[in-house]
Design a protein around this motif. Structure first.
Motif, mmCIF file in Angstrom:
data_model
loop_
_atom_site.group_PDB
_atom_site.id
_atom_site.type_symbol
_atom_site.label_atom_id
_atom_site.label_comp_id
_atom_site.label_asym_id
_atom_site.label_seq_id
_atom_site.Cartn_x
_atom_site.Cartn_y
_atom_site.Cartn_z
ATOM 1 N N ARG A 133 0.753 -1.249 -0.082
ATOM 2 C CA ARG A 133 -0.131 0.099 0.049
ATOM 3 C C ARG A 133 0.809 1.402 0.087
ATOM 4 O O ARG A 133 0.454 2.224 -0.632
ATOM 5 C CB ARG A 133 -0.945 0.055 1.031
ATOM 6 C CG ARG A 133 -1.951 1.068 1.200
ATOM 7 C CD ARG A 133 -3.066 0.756 1.937
ATOM 8 N NE ARG A 133 -2.946 0.408 3.297
ATOM 9 C CZ ARG A 133 -3.048 0.912 4.675
ATOM 10 N NH1 ARG A 133 -3.261 2.374 4.658
ATOM 11 N NH2 ARG A 133 -2.834 0.512 5.630
ATOM 12 N N HIS B 15 0.985 3.978 -2.878
ATOM 13 C CA HIS B 15 0.721 5.498 -2.678
ATOM 14 C C HIS B 15 1.954 6.679 -3.401
ATOM 15 O O HIS B 15 1.648 7.468 -3.814
ATOM 16 C CB HIS B 15 0.763 5.916 -1.259
ATOM 17 C CG HIS B 15 -0.718 5.396 -0.730
ATOM 18 N ND1 HIS B 15 -1.819 6.220 -1.336
ATOM 19 C CD2 HIS B 15 -1.128 4.854 0.418
ATOM 20 C CE1 HIS B 15 -2.761 5.885 -0.488
ATOM 21 N NE2 HIS B 15 -2.380 4.850 0.336
ATOM 22 N N PRO C 291 -2.723 9.538 -7.107
ATOM 23 C CA PRO C 291 -3.986 9.300 -6.908
ATOM 24 C C PRO C 291 -4.607 8.146 -7.772
ATOM 25 O O PRO C 291 -5.726 7.560 -7.329
ATOM 26 C CB PRO C 291 -4.787 10.819 -7.448
ATOM 27 C CG PRO C 291 -3.603 11.582 -7.205
ATOM 28 C CD PRO C 291 -2.357 10.810 -7.387
ATOM 29 N N ARG C 292 -3.966 7.890 -8.941
ATOM 30 C CA ARG C 292 -4.759 6.808 -9.848
ATOM 31 C C ARG C 292 -4.544 5.530 -9.178
ATOM 32 O O ARG C 292 -5.318 4.449 -9.712
ATOM 33 C CB ARG C 292 -4.013 6.713 -11.208
ATOM 34 C CG ARG C 292 -2.709 6.168 -11.224
ATOM 35 C CD ARG C 292 -2.362 5.993 -12.974
ATOM 36 N NE ARG C 292 -1.292 5.079 -12.880
ATOM 37 C CZ ARG C 292 0.018 5.115 -12.530
ATOM 38 N NH1 ARG C 292 0.273 6.288 -12.424
ATOM 39 N NH2 ARG C 292 0.869 4.263 -12.883
ATOM 40 N N ASP D 219 -5.614 5.000 -6.033
ATOM 41 C CA ASP D 219 -6.543 4.966 -4.821
ATOM 42 C C ASP D 219 -7.273 3.897 -4.589
ATOM 43 O O ASP D 219 -7.739 3.162 -3.643
ATOM 44 C CB ASP D 219 -7.311 6.255 -4.844
ATOM 45 C CG ASP D 219 -6.568 7.601 -4.182
ATOM 46 O OD1 ASP D 219 -5.370 7.480 -4.168
ATOM 47 O OD2 ASP D 219 -7.322 8.629 -4.652
ATOM 48 N N ALA E 263 -5.014 0.858 -3.049
ATOM 49 C CA ALA E 263 -4.720 1.324 -2.091
ATOM 50 C C ALA E 263 -5.891 0.991 -1.137
ATOM 51 O O ALA E 263 -5.951 0.149 0.050
ATOM 52 C CB ALA E 263 -4.088 2.511 -1.687
ATOM 53 N N ARG E 264 -6.943 1.162 -1.372
ATOM 54 C CA ARG E 264 -8.231 0.995 -0.795
ATOM 55 C C ARG E 264 -8.554 -0.582 -0.462
ATOM 56 O O ARG E 264 -8.746 -1.095 0.622
ATOM 57 C CB ARG E 264 -9.626 1.449 -1.210
ATOM 58 C CG ARG E 264 -10.922 1.515 -0.517
ATOM 59 C CD ARG E 264 -12.206 1.941 -1.125
ATOM 60 N NE ARG E 264 -12.095 2.032 -2.507
ATOM 61 C CZ ARG E 264 -11.927 2.827 -3.263
ATOM 62 N NH1 ARG E 264 -11.556 3.978 -3.052
ATOM 63 N NH2 ARG E 264 -12.045 2.426 -4.789
ATOM 64 N N ARG F 152 -5.882 -2.186 1.982
ATOM 65 C CA ARG F 152 -6.168 -1.622 3.216
ATOM 66 C C ARG F 152 -7.442 -2.578 3.694
ATOM 67 O O ARG F 152 -7.432 -3.177 4.658
ATOM 68 C CB ARG F 152 -6.676 -0.353 3.426
ATOM 69 C CG ARG F 152 -7.060 0.188 4.844
ATOM 70 C CD ARG F 152 -7.475 1.867 5.014
ATOM 71 N NE ARG F 152 -8.180 2.087 3.851
ATOM 72 C CZ ARG F 152 -9.616 2.152 3.797
ATOM 73 N NH1 ARG F 152 -10.436 1.353 4.781
ATOM 74 N NH2 ARG F 152 -10.120 2.683 2.766
#
Length: 79
Positions: free
Chosen positions: A28, A32, A37-38, A40, A43-44, A47
Motif C-alpha cells: 500500500r 501511494h 491518486p490513480r 487510490d 490502496a483501498r 487496506r
C-alpha cells in the motif's frame, strides 16, 4: 480465486498472517508513492484486505504491476 501467476508476495495462499499484513502495508505504501491518486482504488483494496482476505482478488485486478511489483520485489529481495 487468485490465479497462480498472481500468487506472489501478499497474494500467496501459504503466507503467514503476520507476514501478509506486513506485505500488504508495504504494498500500500509503494502504491501511494508510485501511482499517486490513480492508485487510490488499489490502496483501498489493500487496506480492506488487511481485515478481510476476500478483497485480495480485487487488489490483484487493480494492481499497477509495472511500478508496484518492481518496488515490492526490490524491498523483499533476499540477497
Amino acid at each position: 480465486m487468485i490465479p497462480a501467476a498472481d500468487a506472489w508476495g501478499p497474494f500467496r495462499p501459504d503466507l503467514d498472517p503476520a507476514e501478509r499484513l506486513a506485505q500488504l502495508r508495504s504494498m500500500r505504501a509503494i502504491v501511494h508513492l508510485t501511482t499517486g491518486p490513480r492508485g487510490d482504488a488499489l490502496a483501498r483494496e489493500l487496506r480492506l484486505a488487511e481485515q478481510d482476505l476476500a478483497h485480495l482478488p480485487a487488489a490483484v485486478v487493480a494492481l499497477d504491476r509495472r511500478h508496484a511489483l518492481a518496488s515490492f520485489a526490490r524491498l523483499y529481495r533476499t540477497d
